[in-house]
Design a protein around this motif. Structure first.
Motif: not given
Length: 524
Positions: A1-8, A448-451, A510-511, A514-516
């Motif tokens: 999760m941390l890697r995903f967030t840092l990448r975004r 999709p609502i989050t987007t 939002a990204d 999505y992962s949550v």
């Protein structure tokens, strides 16, 4: 999760810098900032040109000038350690009299505009998302019913209405009309009956069911609405509003039943007992809090009260929740939040009578962000009430149109999810319909609502230009329109910086959401 967030986050920073660079250069070449001086006949024209060239660094090419501006923001090239504007750093000076006094720091101007915009759009966005998603879910569950057709018609109608038309209607009927009504708050009997019938039809359409059930709901809704309005009129509630212990407990218990019906079911006795106790205790605190919530306390008190009671309620639910303590704790926190919010609202209502007199019997404002009649040092409760009366109309204007779009998107998304194989499998296993909808279908339909919400939040925070003009708010939309008209680069780039950063941040959120909502996204 941390890697995903840092990448975004890493990608978002470069997107923000690229957007700022492109916009800066496009605006810089769109118009000559010296045009007004070159067209003038002032005897000191040359000195004026030289002063503006030095002020705006026009002797530097636009691409290089962008990095000087960016350096001022980051504090690399221009020292900003003693800058009092803090978050907004060094945004340069303006030269246009249309935005502010010439040659003034843009930082305070943007800071004030951001604050006004956040006041204007935060409540409207949150309420629109909650109501829009709730309406969309209920229409999806009642597909092709009279309720679904009615909501669909109203959604398309409100979505197609221009914002200025909605604003004018609100000014005429919700501000001027309600202020006139307060002069002699008496509801005619025919209007009272009409309102009751309309509310009965609304409740009947939402609940649905067999003809007998619909008739019962219609009668209860109509009679209940008429009785409530008649009681409010009899008690002169419109001129002296309040909730009190009894009404706070009743509304708290209604929240208990609603949260239970949506999560664990009404048969979960432990949840009802724990959350019901939170509602009763919260209502019982009304009397002692009257001695604590005086006019001398600061703005921290209502915030601290809501946070503290919500956290305590969560711990109570966690401790007494038994085997299902997670759901009980969440429900207790929701009930605690609602009850503590009602306590604050009741205290604000107690200032209504004095506020009514101070505003000359016209409490619902149609322009501006505050009332000058309040004096130099009004209490926090009076400030909250004044802010509410000024925010009411623009918030509703933005909210009405937003609810229409959110309800349509959430309806179509949930309908698509409800036809998936895993939903049919969950039903085939014998799970209750509440669990199928709330735990399996709704969670996936929110992606999709989050987007849409992330994109809309960035757009709304950029400034509701038409709404601000109609209701006399000086916020981000006004800064943008005036700066663009005068090609005043520094205020315009300050606006772009804030709106682009917030847009990128909300897309990053939002990204993460999505992962949550779907763990497969972060694994991919």
């Amino acid at each position: 999760m941390l890697r995903f967030t840092l990448r975004r986050l890493f990608v978002s920073i470069f997107i923000l810098l690229g957007a700022l660079f492109i916009v800066y250069n496009l605006v810089a070449i769109s118009k000559d900032p010296l045009a007004d001086i070159l067209e003038s006949t002032a005897p000191n024209k040359e000195q004026l040109i030289a002063a503006r060239v030095e002020l705006l660094q026009l002797d530097v090419p636009a691409p290089a000038r962008f990095f000087l501006w960016l350096g001022g923001i980051l504090g690399f090239f221009i020292p900003t350690f003693d800058d009092p504007n803090g978050l907004f750093g060094f945004l340069g000076n303006n030269f246009s009299m249309g935005v502010n006094i010439a040659n003034q720091d843009v930082g305070p101007l943007i800071a004030s505009a951001v604050g006004q915009t956040l006041q204007l759009v935060t409540a409207a966005t949150l309420i629109a998302v909650v109501i829009g998603v709730a309406v969309g879910v209920t229409t999806a569950l009642r597909q092709y019913s009279g309720y679904d057709y009615t909501v669909t018609f109203l959604s398309f109608l409100t979505y197609s209405l221009p914002i200025f038309f909605v604003a004018v209607l609100l000014k005429q009927y919700m501000a001027i009309g309600f202020n006139d009504f307060l002069q002699d708050p008496e509801i005619p009997i025919p209007l009272l009956l009409l309102i009751g019938v309309i509310m009965g039809f609304i409740f009947m359409s939402i609940i649905g069911g067999p003809a007998k059930t619909r008739a019962t709901v219609f009668g209860a809704g109509a009679v209940g609405t008429i009785a409530i309005l008649f009681g409010m009129e009899l008690l002169d509630w419109f001129r002296n509003p309040g909730l009190g212990t009894v009404l706070i407990i009743v509304l708290g218990l209604a929240t208990v039943l609603l949260t239970a019906a949506l999560t664990v079911g009404l048969s979960h006795r432990r949840n009802l007992i724990v959350t019901g106790a939170v509602a009763v205790v919260g209502g019982a605190l009304w009397y002692p809090l009257q001695f604590a919530m005086t006019n001398e306390i600061g703005a921290w008190f209502p915030i601290a009260l809501i946070v503290a009671f919500t956290v305590i309620a969560w711990f109570v639910g966690k401790y007494f929740g038994g085997l299902d303590k997670r759901n009980v704790a969440s429900n207790a926190a929701i009930v605690g939040f609602v009850v503590s919010l009602l306590l604050v609202i009741d205290r604000v209502m107690q200032t209504w009578s004095g506020y009514y007199d101070q505003t000359g019997g016209r409490p619902i404002a149609t322009v501006g962000a505050s009332s000058p009649q309040l004096g130099s040092d009004p209490s926090i409760w009076l400030q909250m009430l004044d802010g509410f009366t000024h925010l009411l109309l623009p918030t509703i204007a933005i909210m009405v149109i937003s609810i229409a779009s959110y309800s349509r998107y959430s309806r179509s998304s949930l309908l698509e999810i409800m036809n998936q194989d895993y939903v049919r499998t969950a039903r085939a296993k014998g799970l209750p319909e509440r669990t199928v909808v709330m735990r399996h279908a709704l969670r996936n339909s929110l992606i999709p609502i989050t987007t849409i919400v992330a994109a809309d939040v960035g757009a709304i925070i950029s400034g509701a230009i038409v709404t601000e003009q109609i209701f006399g708010w000086r916020a981000m939309g006004s800064i943008f329109s005036e700066s663009l008209r005068n090609v005043d680069l520094n205020p315009l780039m300050g606006y772009i910086l804030v709106t682009a950063a917030l847009t990128v941040i909300f897309n990053l959120i939002a990204d993460i959401l999505y992962s949550v909502l779907d763990p497969r996204i972060r694994l991919s």
